[in-house]
Design an enzyme around this catalytic site. Structure first.
Site, short mmCIF file in Angstrom:
data_model
loop_
_atom_site.label_atom_id
_atom_site.label_comp_id
_atom_site.label_asym_id
_atom_site.label_seq_id
_atom_site.Cartn_x
_atom_site.Cartn_y
_atom_site.Cartn_z
N GLU A 1 15.31 -16.10 -49.36
CA GLU A 1 15.37 -16.86 -50.62
C GLU A 1 14.78 -16.01 -51.74
OE1 GLU A 1 12.41 -19.33 -48.59
OE2 GLU A 1 11.49 -19.65 -50.55
N LYS B 1 12.46 -14.56 -54.59
CA LYS B 1 11.03 -14.60 -54.89
C LYS B 1 10.93 -14.85 -56.39
CE LYS B 1 6.70 -12.20 -54.14
NZ LYS B 1 6.10 -12.22 -55.48
N ASP C 1 9.45 -15.27 -60.00
CA ASP C 1 8.36 -14.60 -60.70
C ASP C 1 7.67 -15.56 -61.66
OD1 ASP C 1 6.66 -12.64 -61.43
OD2 ASP C 1 8.10 -11.51 -62.63
N TYR D 1 8.83 -24.33 -52.23
CA TYR D 1 9.23 -23.46 -51.13
C TYR D 1 8.24 -23.42 -49.97
CZ TYR D 1 6.23 -20.35 -53.89
OH TYR D 1 5.20 -19.83 -54.61
N LYS E 1 10.87 -6.43 -52.15
CA LYS E 1 10.84 -6.30 -53.60
C LYS E 1 12.05 -5.50 -54.12
CE LYS E 1 7.28 -8.00 -55.44
NZ LYS E 1 6.13 -7.38 -55.81
N CYS F 1 -12.84 27.32 -54.06
CA CYS F 1 -13.04 26.05 -54.74
C CYS F 1 -13.14 26.30 -56.24
CB CYS F 1 -14.31 25.39 -54.21
SG CYS F 1 -14.78 23.93 -55.15
N CYS G 1 -16.93 25.48 -57.37
CA CYS G 1 -18.15 26.20 -56.98
C CYS G 1 -17.87 27.61 -56.47
CB CYS G 1 -18.93 25.42 -55.92
SG CYS G 1 -18.16 25.42 -54.29
N CYS H 1 -13.12 22.65 -49.66
CA CYS H 1 -14.18 23.52 -50.13
C CYS H 1 -15.27 23.56 -49.06
CB CYS H 1 -14.73 22.95 -51.43
SG CYS H 1 -16.34 23.60 -51.86
N CYS I 1 -21.70 22.58 -53.74
CA CYS I 1 -20.55 22.36 -54.62
C CYS I 1 -20.84 21.19 -55.55
CB CYS I 1 -19.29 22.09 -53.80
SG CYS I 1 -17.88 21.72 -54.85
#
Ligand code: IVH
Length: 687
Positions: free
Chosen positions: A108, A110, A112, A218, A306, A411, A414, A429, A435
């Site tokens: 069915e 949906k 909104d 529903y 959806k 990294c 550092c 890293c 760091c």
């Protein structure tokens, strides 16, 4: 996930309480879906305040509150055809049904709008309540009475009947309303859903009366007599009682059939005259619905398929690297801002170097194997992810001087080596405590809501204190007052701090010196150890002394290690992360400095006096004939039992079906009580 939780909580308030959303629906779904994906991948990282456990937002001020007799839940989402088959597959698995056993679903639209629960007693409408947070909503009875589709009185109704459905506004009514609002110089509504919500939640019901709202039924809540034994029968019954039900509701007997109905509805979408955002599938047999039951906020027996979100092309300007709490280097796409489904997008996640190269974690091609380069035209996709993803690359438009991306090997924060370990898609890293990026992220995690949650000390403050060298590690938080609190002058000199906020901060810190064990474990920010895992560890070891000793001792193969991985929910990967952290000298020294500042409360195992299996460790083995393993596990856990995957001296009960093998043998050896499925059902009182 912390970011998602905050984002979603804010979005919920904007949407549900203020009727003024700050995200599009697709974007909200994207955030939510990303969170669900993360929780599925890392169940131990699931937050106490997880967005998956929250429905909507609490009631706004001004309406009285209504506690729903039966919680008003939300729906899980699926996004493509394949997911529909998987939804069906999960249900069959849970129910123990074979692939060819008949199983039908309703499909069915949906709607909104916003959901509403109508309570009828002896046929009279006595209460109407919004969903609110699912448990407590707002009493909008006077307003609901102004809606034509909602009968005030119904004949031949069960004594108690709670009808649930969606309040919505048609497109034409929405446009007319906005035109009137404009004429009157009032604010207009962004979309029909907001108009419906804003109209239903008027403190003056005369205003609601002037707004043309509609209602589709529903679902239902409390009932004194069942409406039917099928979903479709119940909907027909609601229609017979005088409610509007959606004419596009169909009974489907296979996922293929459901997808057909999805396409039919999708095609009619533009001409319906009201907004829908997907198709809802529900198991038709109500007895099966009740066996399937609920996860924390969504039924297992229903899902929303959806409609797809949007795509847009834009220019990839740069790829930046961000360093996270555990040292992970994450590449982020910086995009020329582009509108996707109404939202401006300027960043996209690029996950890791393999993803950029066009390979997934198993080495299979993604995007047809196309790599992503700075300078490319990229197609950005916003369904089902927080930060948008790059769906495609236009190779024809690639600049001739574009070069393949190479991941930093040091990294960027550092300068330490950034290393990719075998089996890990992520480069990390190795700087650890030195760091600054890791240190800051660790500190932010430490003060986060599920960890130390110190009032007045959020991510922003921690970052500032770290930059200024006031706080380098968690222990420093607890010595702040001693170091800078005297006379408050130093803190007061800082921007944003006054006498009161400074005093409050020190007090809030002191308040947190006494803290439950699980929070401390979680707060340490150890890789792979999330909130759920921290809880498990706390319950298992109960005291900091026992926990930390075990972590210091644990090494593959020894007793401490075996005990650690015997915890259901703790695997070798997590165990290794724990051992590494606790056994690394600098890390351990830092932890000890913290612990010296705290008074850690022991974990208490929950009361085990109520159900026959509460607190017991149960193992299921062999074939169960009356229910699936998942259902059995869920039921046992609901009764307070702990379900484990392997038999050990800690097992209290083995439930063995036909085909039980080594586990049954081991249980016999250990003298553990063994029951067959019927014996188990008799024990828990549901044979
Ligand atoms: S069934 C226990 N059916 O979608 C499940 N919900 O995302 C009850 N919604 O809160 C919901 N159309 O507000 C159901 N045909 C439909 C729906 C529907 C719209 C809304 C409802 C629900 C939300 C979940």
């Amino acid at each position: 996930m912390a970011h998602l939780a905050t984002k979603l909580a804010e979005a919920n308030i904007a949407y549900h309480t203020k009727d003024a959303p700050d995200l599009t629906d697709a974007e909200y779904d994207a955030f939510k879906r990303r969170n669900t994906e993360l929780e599925a991948l890392f169940p131990h990282l699931k937050r106490k305040d997880s967005p998956t456990d929250q429905v909507g937002a609490g009631p706004a001020d001004g309406f009285t509150k209504v506690t729903h007799a039966v919680a008003m839940l939300s729906l899980s989402n699926v996004f493509d055809d394949e997911d529909v088959g998987e939804f069906d597959g999960r249900i069959r698995k849970y129910l123990g049904l074979s692939a060819d056993a008949p199983l039908s679903y309703t499909a069915e639209p949906k709607i909104d709008g916003l959901s509403l629960s109508l309570r009828y007693e002896q046929g009279q409408l006595v209460q109407a309540a919004t969903r609110g947070d699912g448990a407590v909503g707002e009493n909008v009875t006077a307003n609901a009475r102004t809606i034509d589709d909602i009968p005030h009185k119904i004949a031949d109704a069960p004594d108690i009947l709670e009808v649930r459905g969606e309040v919505y506004m048609s497109h034409s009514d929405f446009e007319a309303l906005n035109a009137r609002q404009t004429d009157a110089g009032d604010k207009t509504f962004a979309n029909p859903r907001n108009a419906a919500a804003g109209s239903l939640r008027q403190l003056d019901s005369d205003i609601t009366r002037a707004r043309p709202l509609r209602f589709f039924a529903y679902a239902w809540g409390a009932l004194s007599t069942p409406l039917s034994d099928t979903q479709i029968g119940a909907i027909e019954k609601l229609s017979a009682l005088g409610f509007q039900t959606n004419p596009l509701t169909r009974l489907c007997d296979s996922p293929a059939d459901m997808i057909t109905q999805y396409r039919v509805i999708e095609q009619k979408r533009a001409d319906l005259g009201y907004d829908i955002d997907g198709v809802v599938y529900k198991v038709n047999d109500l007895a099966l619905q009740s066996r399937l039951g609920f996860r924390s906020t969504t039924p297992r027996w229903a899902t929303a398929h959806k409609f797809p979100a949007e795509l847009a092309w834009t220019h990839l300007e740069a790829i930046d690297i961000q360093v996270g709490r555990t040292g992970a280097l994450s590449p982020v796409a910086r995009l020329t801002p582009v509108t996707v489904g109404g939202v401006v997008v300027s960043n996209a996640t690029l996950h890791n170097e393999d993803y950029i190269a066009g390979r997934d974690s198993k080495g299979a091609e993604i995007r047809g194997g196309k790599d992503i380069r700075v300078g490319d035209w990229v197609q950005v996709y916003r369904a089902g992810d927080v930060i948008p993803k790059v769906a495609d690359v236009a190779l024809a438009k690639r600049p001739s001087d574009a070069v393949p991306f190479t991941m930093a090997e040091v990294c960027p924060e550092c300068g330490s080596a950034a290393i990719r370990e075998p089996g890990d898609a992520v480069r990390r890293c190795t700087g650890g405590l030195i760091c600054p990026a890791q240190a800051v992220e660790k500190l932010k995690h430490f003060v986060s809501r599920s960890a130390f949650d110190i009032d007045g000390l959020g991510a922003k403050q921690v970052e500032q204190f770290h930059t200024d060298g006031w706080i380098k590690e968690p222990a420093d938080i607890f010595t702040l007052r001693a170091r800078y609190g005297v006379g408050l002058q130093q803190l007061k000199n800082r921007e944003g701090w006054g006498e009161k906020s400074a005093t409050n901060l020190f007090d809030a810190i002191d308040e947190r010196r006494k803290i439950p064990l699980h929070r401390v474990i979680f707060a340490l920010g150890i890789r792979n150890v999330g909130e759920a895992a921290a809880n498990l560890l706390a319950l298992h070891y109960q005291s900091w002394a026992a926990f930390s000793k075990a972590m210091r001792d644990a090494a593959p193969g020894n007793a401490a290690w075996d005990d650690l991985i015997s915890i259901d929910g703790v695997g070798a990967v997590m165990a290794q992360s724990l051992a590494t952290t606790f056994q690394q000298d600098a890390e351990w020294a830092s932890i000890e400095r913290l612990i010296a500042e705290l008074e850690i409360e022991d974990a208490v195992r929950p009361d085990t006096s109520h159900s026959p299996v509460a607190g017991k460790t149960v193992v299921f083995t062999g074939t169960l004939e009356k229910m699936s393993r998942a259902e059995a596990k869920a039921r046992a856990e609901a009764l307070g039992a702990k379900v484990s995957g392997s038999v050990s001296a800690k097992t209290d009960l083995l439930v063995a079906g036909p085909g039980a093998g080594s586990k049954a043998k081991k249980a016999i050896e250990l003298g553990i009580e063994i029951l067959d499925e019927d014996g188990w059902l008799a024990l828990i009182g549901s044979s």
